[in-house]
Design a protein around this motif. Sequence first.
Motif, PDB file in Angstrom:
ATOM      1  N   GLY A 205       0.793  -1.221   0.000  1.00 21.71           N
ATOM      2  CA  GLY A 205       0.000   0.000   0.000  1.00 21.71           C
ATOM      3  C   GLY A 205       0.825   1.271   0.000  1.00 21.71           C
ATOM      4  N   GLU A 206       2.150   1.153   0.193  1.00 19.23           N
ATOM      5  CA  GLU A 206       3.008   2.341   0.263  1.00 19.23           C
ATOM      6  C   GLU A 206       3.929   2.510  -0.940  1.00 19.23           C
ATOM      7  OE1 GLU A 206       5.108   3.206   3.829  1.00 19.23           O
ATOM      8  OE2 GLU A 206       3.538   2.429   5.143  1.00 19.23           O
ATOM      9  N   LEU A 207       4.067   1.509  -1.776  1.00 20.12           N
ATOM     10  CA  LEU A 207       5.065   1.562  -2.840  1.00 20.12           C
ATOM     11  C   LEU A 207       4.851   2.732  -3.801  1.00 20.12           C
ATOM     12  CD1 LEU A 207       5.622  -2.189  -3.774  1.00 20.12           C
ATOM     13  CD2 LEU A 207       7.278  -0.598  -2.780  1.00 20.12           C
ATOM     14  N   ASP A 208       3.586   3.067  -4.062  1.00 24.85           N
ATOM     15  CA  ASP A 208       3.342   4.168  -5.003  1.00 24.85           C
ATOM     16  C   ASP A 208       3.566   5.537  -4.368  1.00 24.85           C
ATOM     17  OD1 ASP A 208       1.178   4.182  -3.298  1.00 24.85           O
ATOM     18  OD2 ASP A 208      -0.336   4.272  -4.880  1.00 24.85           O
TER      19      ASP A 208
ATOM     20  N   LEU B  68       6.630 -17.971   6.228  1.00 25.89           N
ATOM     21  CA  LEU B  68       5.452 -17.178   6.576  1.00 25.89           C
ATOM     22  C   LEU B  68       4.427 -17.263   5.458  1.00 25.89           C
ATOM     23  CD1 LEU B  68       7.368 -14.060   7.912  1.00 25.89           C
ATOM     24  CD2 LEU B  68       5.845 -15.489   9.291  1.00 25.89           C
ATOM     25  N   ARG B  69       3.180 -17.368   5.827  1.00 29.76           N
ATOM     26  CA  ARG B  69       2.117 -17.386   4.827  1.00 29.76           C
ATOM     27  C   ARG B  69       1.716 -15.953   4.507  1.00 29.76           C
ATOM     28  NH1 ARG B  69      -3.067 -21.016   5.955  1.00 29.76           N
ATOM     29  NH2 ARG B  69      -1.407 -22.573   5.911  1.00 29.76           N
ATOM     30  N   VAL B  70       1.815 -15.575   3.242  1.00 26.45           N
ATOM     31  CA  VAL B  70       1.495 -14.215   2.832  1.00 26.45           C
ATOM     32  C   VAL B  70       0.273 -14.215   1.930  1.00 26.45           C
ATOM     33  CG1 VAL B  70       3.889 -13.442   3.023  1.00 26.45           C
ATOM     34  CG2 VAL B  70       3.060 -14.332   0.847  1.00 26.45           C
ATOM     35  N   ASP B  71      -0.432 -13.088   1.939  1.00 22.12           N
ATOM     36  CA  ASP B  71      -1.606 -12.915   1.090  1.00 22.12           C
ATOM     37  C   ASP B  71      -1.160 -12.820  -0.368  1.00 22.12           C
ATOM     38  OD1 ASP B  71      -3.781 -11.697  -0.361  1.00 22.12           O
ATOM     39  OD2 ASP B  71      -4.658 -11.161   1.561  1.00 22.12           O
ATOM     40  N   PRO B  72      -1.777 -13.595  -1.282  1.00 19.36           N
ATOM     41  CA  PRO B  72      -1.318 -13.593  -2.679  1.00 19.36           C
ATOM     42  C   PRO B  72      -1.363 -12.234  -3.353  1.00 19.36           C
ATOM     43  CG  PRO B  72      -2.806 -15.437  -2.272  1.00 19.36           C
ATOM     44  CD  PRO B  72      -2.856 -14.575  -1.047  1.00 19.36           C
ATOM     45  N   GLY B  73      -2.390 -11.428  -3.077  1.00 17.89           N
ATOM     46  CA  GLY B  73      -2.509 -10.137  -3.749  1.00 17.89           C
ATOM     47  C   GLY B  73      -1.379  -9.180  -3.411  1.00 17.89           C
ATOM     48  N   PRO B  74      -1.189  -8.841  -2.122  1.00 19.17           N
ATOM     49  CA  PRO B  74      -0.068  -7.964  -1.760  1.00 19.17           C
ATOM     50  C   PRO B  74       1.293  -8.548  -2.135  1.00 19.17           C
ATOM     51  CG  PRO B  74      -1.662  -8.059   0.021  1.00 19.17           C
ATOM     52  CD  PRO B  74      -2.078  -9.088  -0.976  1.00 19.17           C
ATOM     53  N   TRP B  75       1.442  -9.865  -1.995  1.00 18.18           N
ATOM     54  CA  TRP B  75       2.731 -10.475  -2.354  1.00 18.18           C
ATOM     55  C   TRP B  75       3.007 -10.313  -3.847  1.00 18.18           C
ATOM     56  CZ3 TRP B  75       7.280 -11.515  -0.869  1.00 18.18           C
ATOM     57  CH2 TRP B  75       8.083 -12.442  -1.531  1.00 18.18           C
TER      58      TRP B  75
ATOM     59  N   THR C 132       2.055  -7.849  -5.672  1.00 16.67           N
ATOM     60  CA  THR C 132       2.434  -6.451  -5.868  1.00 16.67           C
ATOM     61  C   THR C 132       3.898  -6.224  -5.505  1.00 16.67           C
ATOM     62  OG1 THR C 132       0.182  -5.680  -5.445  1.00 16.67           O
ATOM     63  CG2 THR C 132       1.952  -4.072  -5.160  1.00 16.67           C
ATOM     64  N   VAL C 133       4.296  -6.704  -4.333  1.00 17.21           N
ATOM     65  CA  VAL C 133       5.672  -6.500  -3.875  1.00 17.21           C
ATOM     66  C   VAL C 133       6.644  -7.299  -4.737  1.00 17.21           C
ATOM     67  CG1 VAL C 133       7.265  -6.875  -1.949  1.00 17.21           C
ATOM     68  CG2 VAL C 133       4.978  -5.953  -1.522  1.00 17.21           C
ATOM     69  N   HIS C 134       6.310  -8.542  -5.013  1.00 15.97           N
ATOM     70  CA  HIS C 134       7.184  -9.395  -5.810  1.00 15.97           C
ATOM     71  C   HIS C 134       7.337  -8.824  -7.219  1.00 15.97           C
ATOM     72  CE1 HIS C 134       8.502 -13.019  -8.044  1.00 15.97           C
ATOM     73  NE2 HIS C 134       9.051 -13.353  -6.886  1.00 15.97           N
ATOM     74  N   GLY C 135       6.250  -8.319  -7.792  1.00 16.42           N
ATOM     75  CA  GLY C 135       6.331  -7.729  -9.123  1.00 16.42           C
ATOM     76  C   GLY C 135       7.172  -6.465  -9.132  1.00 16.42           C
ATOM     77  N   ALA C 136       7.042  -5.642  -8.092  1.00 17.17           N
ATOM     78  CA  ALA C 136       7.861  -4.433  -8.000  1.00 17.17           C
ATOM     79  C   ALA C 136       9.328  -4.780  -7.829  1.00 17.17           C
ATOM     80  CB  ALA C 136       7.376  -3.571  -6.831  1.00 17.17           C
ATOM     81  N   ALA C 137       9.604  -5.846  -7.094  1.00 21.08           N
ATOM     82  CA  ALA C 137      10.989  -6.258  -6.877  1.00 21.08           C
ATOM     83  C   ALA C 137      11.663  -6.680  -8.174  1.00 21.08           C
ATOM     84  CB  ALA C 137      11.044  -7.404  -5.868  1.00 21.08           C
ATOM     85  N   ARG C 138      10.913  -7.208  -9.101  1.00 24.73           N
ATOM     86  CA  ARG C 138      11.489  -7.652 -10.377  1.00 24.73           C
ATOM     87  C   ARG C 138      12.063  -6.484 -11.167  1.00 24.73           C
ATOM     88  NH1 ARG C 138       9.837 -12.743 -12.300  1.00 24.73           N
ATOM     89  NH2 ARG C 138       9.864 -11.957 -14.442  1.00 24.73           N
TER      90      ARG C 138
END
Length: 263
Positions: free
Chosen positions: A73-76, A235-242, A244-250
Amino acid sequence: MSGGPTIAGGRTGAGTDTGRTGSGFRVAVREIREAAFRAVVAAGASSGEAATTADLVVLGEVLDGAGVLALAGELDRVPRGRQPVSCSGGSHLVRHDPVVLHDPARRGPLLLGPSAADLAAAGPRPVLLPGVWTPSVEWILVSAAARTGTPLLATRIRADGSPGSCVLATADSTVYRAPSPGAFGTRHTADAPIRPADGILLSRWNGDTGTPDLPPARTPAHHHERFATAMTHGLRVDPGPWATVHGAARRYLVPERPESPQP
């Protein structure tokens, strides 16, 4: 970086970076930190800011299962390049007059909070961090109190400038919660409304009243247990936020140019 939100199946546990399980993904702690770091750098922050933010993301995921969600929610709101934060406030001679932070870039608490907490720990004046009260406030306090060795108090400041709920983190990572700062023997936020309002007041806690007469909400043993479990099982993470973060990391990785054909 191995794994990703689109990969299904695979084993889960410490030996696997990423695996689908239940309604989310079980991800290794190191991969969460790496993805968070790369996502924040790719968004435009410095490596130092990214490292601190990534540690908070891991802490938030371990304690509340919400660190990745908070970062997504903060990346943008991560500014590209150096955009300084300005400070204002009353006279430095008035001990309880807060330092008010003004951030034109409107960074989120994961990026702006650690510096604000360090500033509060270093001086006698409280610091007003702009923004709404979120679970990340507690992670910021726990991290900063452990880093600086200074007990820190966060107080929610309502729209009318009056104080609301509070969290106290001691240097050993014990966390206390209360509906008002008076429970911690702290009166300065209740003396007068704070302007501008809608923020989080961060301040040192001198502990003159001794250990708060409240049951701790979190203890060092609780933190240790949660981290030990996370390091063993991921850790189990929510697919939606993950995603977003994983895509930004790429975007942190610069693709190699194809080699020129040899004559």
